[in-house]
Design an enzyme around this catalytic site. Structure first.
Site, PDB file in Angstrom:
ATOM      1  N   HIS A 222      36.781  29.893  42.482  1.00 17.61           N
ATOM      2  CA  HIS A 222      36.987  28.453  42.613  1.00 17.61           C
ATOM      3  C   HIS A 222      35.676  27.737  42.934  1.00 17.61           C
ATOM      4  O   HIS A 222      34.695  28.342  43.400  1.00 17.61           O
ATOM      5  CB  HIS A 222      38.001  28.172  43.720  1.00 17.61           C
ATOM      6  N   GLU A 298      43.397  34.540  48.802  1.00 16.97           N
ATOM      7  CA  GLU A 298      42.284  35.120  49.552  1.00 16.97           C
ATOM      8  C   GLU A 298      42.810  35.886  50.768  1.00 16.97           C
ATOM      9  O   GLU A 298      43.960  35.726  51.194  1.00 16.97           O
ATOM     10  CB  GLU A 298      41.320  34.001  49.990  1.00 16.97           C
TER      11      GLU A 298
END
Length: 418
Positions: A222, A298
């Site tokens: 990202h 994550e």
């Protein structure tokens, strides 16, 4: 009693990009003399190598049928198909199961052109398939010029010495389409389980040379958030920050790059906001939808969320030392260990590889999942996670093959951001 007519079909297909601009070529040869009886070639637009190879096979079989004035009878013809695609040969021979949805209708169409008892399949090295290869390349060259292949402009037959062709063709003997090969077994392969493994090694240089198109994961980290330049722990147990202005710009540049390449077919994303925003920018440019995968989130860094490495060292020094020393140690306060993350990511990988076999998938996720996918592909130890650099909005890539092998093709590419 008249002898059945015998033919050899050599077919090939290619894609410049895979998927990319694609074309096929096929030639029908008299096995006794090496004389070319018919040629076929066509530019088919954007497609994969395997699709082009199947289209070449179909064209070659149709060319044989066109040479039979009364149509294929029960006592003939006898056709030996020779291709350098291990995938097509093994699938049409019935030895490999046809799994990919794009291949099933093509295999069924090929099996329907001539009687099941008429066709046998043989794999040949690429250098022995030069005529069909040249036809396929002529078709792709014509497509590049915005035209279709024309027989009058072809030099493929002229470039293939007749004497060498005749010498290379094995004699046609025995009943075609017997228990070892034939279109009938290809029909059965569409639905039956794969046969038991042979003695061929499954990995390394002894593996089959053509295992079909891999599932290719294009791994996009990202873009930046406000926490990224400060190097703060930012996992799945914190504030779920949005992209910063810098991060949004990075996502747009990534989207431009993927649009220019034209290879991404699917998009999956972590559920966290920064990934969804990055994936959304690419999806809007490519006209694709984003599928959310929980397993791509994550690591949960527990009490370390939002802190810098130095702050964690100061407050939780012993826990940090244990975390750095062992993949089984979790961050303070109930976070995830890297071992737990690896199990989650591996399970997600396996689902995606099965779902997207033969396709190119943009996987928008985070530092730890990407490093873990690369580590597992390389068979590297857990401590290798600390030895990889992974910049914001960087691109990595791993290809996963049908035999279970993986190939790391790219790591931390940021050229699209410059």
């Amino acid at each position: 009693m008249p002898q059945p007519r015998r033919f050899v079909v050599e077919a090939d297909g290619g894609s410049r990009g895979n998927p990319g601009p694609a074309g096929y070529g096929a030639v029908v040869i008299d096995p006794a003399t090496g004389e070319t009886l018919a040629e076929a070639a066509e530019y088919i637009g954007v497609a994969t190598n395997n699709v082009a190879e199947y289209r070449g096979l179909i064209a070659g079989l149709r060319a044989v049928r066109a040479l039979l004035p009364d149509g294929p009878a029960d006592d003939g013809p006898q056709v030996r198909v020779r291709m350098d695609s291990k995938l097509v040969v093994e699938q049409m021979s019935g030895r490999w199961k046809i799994k990919h949805p794009d291949m099933k209708p093509l295999a069924a169409e090929a099996a329907s052109v001539l009687p099941a008892s008429a066709v046998t399949y043989e794999w040949i090295p690429r250098e022995k398939n030069k005529h069909a290869d040249r036809l396929a390349n002529e078709a792709m060259d014509a497509g590049k010029r915005g035209r279709q292949w024309e027989p009058s402009a072809s030099t493929a037959d002229l470039d293939t010495p007749r004497s060498s062709v005749a010498a290379a063709l094995p004699p046609v003997s025995g009943p075609p389409g017997d228990a070892a090969a034939g279109a009938a077994r290809a029909r059965a392969a569409l639905n039956r389980p794969a046969p038991s493994a042979t003695a061929t090694p499954k990995v390394g240089w002894g593996a089959a040379p053509d295992l079909g198109e891999p599932a290719t994961f294009v791994l996009l980290r990202h873009g930046e958030t406000a926490l990224t330049p400060e190097k703060r722990f930012s996992g799945s147990g914190g504030t779920d920050p949005e992209l910063s202005a810098t991060g949004r710009g990075q996502a747009e540049r990534a989207a431009e790059a993927f649009a220019a390449r034209g290879t991404v077919q699917e998009i999956v994303s972590s559920p966290l906001r920064r990934c969804r925003e990055t994936a959304g920018a690419v999806a809007a440019r490519l006209g694709l939808e984003v599928r959310i995968e929980e397993g791509l989130r994550e690591t949960d860094f527990g009490a370390w969320e939002g802190l810098t490495f130095g702050e964690v060292r100061e407050r939780y020094g012993a826990d940090l030392d244990a975390w750095l020393a062992s993949a089984k140690a979790a961050p303070t306060g109930g976070g995830e260990s890297f071992a737990e993350v690896a199990r989650r990511v591996a399970a997600t990988r396996d689902r995606l590889v099965s779902r997207y076999a033969g396709r190119t998938v943009l996987v928008v996720t985070h530092v730890t999942p990407i490093k873990t996918l690369v580590r597992l592909a390389l068979g590297a130890p857990p401590e290798s996670l600390f030895r990889m650099e992974l910049s914001a909005a960087s691109v990595s890539a791993v290809a996963y093959y049908a035999d279970g092998n993986a190939s790391v093709r790219l790591l931390n590419d940021t050229s699209h951001l410059r």
